[in-house]
Design an enzyme around this catalytic site. Sequence first.
Site, short mmCIF file in Angstrom:
data_model
loop_
_atom_site.label_atom_id
_atom_site.label_comp_id
_atom_site.label_asym_id
_atom_site.label_seq_id
_atom_site.Cartn_x
_atom_site.Cartn_y
_atom_site.Cartn_z
N LYS A 167 0.85 -1.20 0.00
CA LYS A 167 0.00 0.00 0.00
C LYS A 167 0.88 1.25 0.00
O LYS A 167 1.91 1.28 0.67
CB LYS A 167 -0.89 -0.03 1.24
CG LYS A 167 -1.91 1.09 1.34
CD LYS A 167 -2.75 0.95 2.61
CE LYS A 167 -3.82 2.03 2.73
NZ LYS A 167 -4.63 1.91 3.97
N SER A 201 -9.71 1.79 3.09
CA SER A 201 -8.87 2.57 2.21
C SER A 201 -7.85 1.72 1.44
O SER A 201 -7.32 2.17 0.42
CB SER A 201 -8.12 3.65 2.99
OG SER A 201 -7.22 3.07 3.91
N SER A 204 -9.74 -0.45 7.34
CA SER A 204 -9.16 -0.37 6.00
C SER A 204 -8.47 -1.62 5.48
O SER A 204 -8.13 -1.67 4.30
CB SER A 204 -8.18 0.79 5.92
OG SER A 204 -8.88 1.97 5.70
N1 GLN Z 1 -12.95 4.14 6.37
C1 GLN Z 1 -12.41 4.63 7.60
C2 GLN Z 1 -12.02 6.08 7.43
O1 GLN Z 1 -12.34 6.61 6.43
C3 GLN Z 1 -11.25 3.80 8.02
C4 GLN Z 1 -10.04 4.08 7.22
C5 GLN Z 1 -8.85 3.27 7.65
O2 GLN Z 1 -8.95 2.27 8.35
N2 GLN Z 1 -7.68 3.77 7.28
O3 GLN Z 1 -11.44 6.68 8.28
#
Ligand code: GLN
Length: 484
Positions: free
Chosen positions: A77, A152, A176
């Site tokens: 990532k 994400s 995420s």
């Molecule tokens: N979807 C969540 C957010 O937008 C979690 C994102 C993540 O775990 N990095 O913050």
Amino acid sequence: MLNQLTISELTAKLDRREVSAREATQACLDQIARVDGQVKAFLSHDAADALAQADAADQQIKADVQKPLLGVPIAVKDVLSVKNQPLNCASKILGNYISPYDATAIEKLKAAGAIVFGRLNMDEFAMGSSTENSAFGATRNPWDLERAPGGSSGGSAAAVVAQECIASLGSDTGGSIRQPAALCGCVGLKPTYGRISRYGLVAFASSLDQIGPFTKDVRDAATLLGVMSGQDLRDSTSIPAPVPDYAAALTGEIKGLKIGLPKEYMVGGLDPEVKASVDAAVKKYQDLGAEIVEISLPHTDYAVATYYIIATAEASANLARFDGIRYGARVDGNDPIELYSKTRGAGFGPEVKRRIILGTYVLSSGYYDAFYLRAQKVRTLIRNDFLKAFEQVDAIVTPTTPTAAFKLGEKSGDPLQMYLSDIFTISCNLAGICGLSLPCGFTKTPQLPIGLQLLGKPFGEETLLKLAHAYEQSTDWHHQFPVL
Ligand code: GLN
């Protein structure tokens, strides 16, 4: 085809000298060339560098060097530092930044022999649930290119499921890793806070972030967790807990283990096909000899609100460093303040700006007590809910997401709808416990993967992996891949 193999299958073949690391790496590169124009999981990759790493691995294999990941191509990532590779967090603000050092997790993968290649797409600074917040365009779900892969770490999940790499790394602040793993149909593990060093992971919300693996099966998740875990003096929140032999926990024997079913999670908004698959998985656990116990996590309703106060507060502080002076892109101004605001105005996308504004607000004097301080107290209540439940049960089972993959564009206009897609994953980060998502079925039309979430005690990854493996081995979901 070699790109279709799991880590354990590939290392076995490499060990027997049936194939070379170069062939395995080339198979991944060929698959990227064939499908990534559609899937868009990768922001970039350096084929020549990947092959050079593969040749170095082949030399070691020839010399009988034994390492757990020798010759295994693993993609990363775009939030983790890999020395001499670009690092953008799918944002424009980092410009042409190149990492000067390896994250600890990457250092450990390399020491274990992995071929670390490619930059995987994500929501900008890991803020989002669909990868639509990437400054470089969305990744697509390999099962249906009109749908989101989740986020994400959407690129990390899509790349594994599209078989463009053997496994990948992501980060999980509120879901995420687990949410995209569920929506794309692979295994995603968020370790206990402190299990893997965060050194070299670009910080979003430092008290919630963890690095974790995306894999084609549970055994591979155990392997990668074992390689990356352990205390690191460069991250003072990493914990000196011993690192068990996680693969040794995969015995298939789960008789007598107690699994909690939180009554607050099987409620309104849950898609009927998701519910049916989770119910069937729970039944399967009973057949395998586990005991299902109804439990209560009474503060569940407050998790999303609490998360969006704490995560934005931490993000607003962490992202202050992207000021046009220290890193990446710069838009000049007549004075430093103008330079900062022009750089940040041009460099950050709308969701990142929204989070910085929200986070600055909840920390500002006059609002700190009402929002941030109160959220910290609720966070403790949420953690206590879990610790109390774990006095009764060894693990907790829930759906990973309320629905299967949604369409690109379906939620991107409504941030609140997007935030709610993490409703089942967020508490785990607030509580600092471990969580894993694995495939537990498909919706009918269209055919889309469904994820089962297992939550475990702090440093209870062995039990989590044991339970996940036993279920996986009694099903066929992990053998199904999309046709691209
Ligand atoms: N979807 C969540 C957010 O937008 C979690 C994102 C993540 O775990 N990095 O913050």
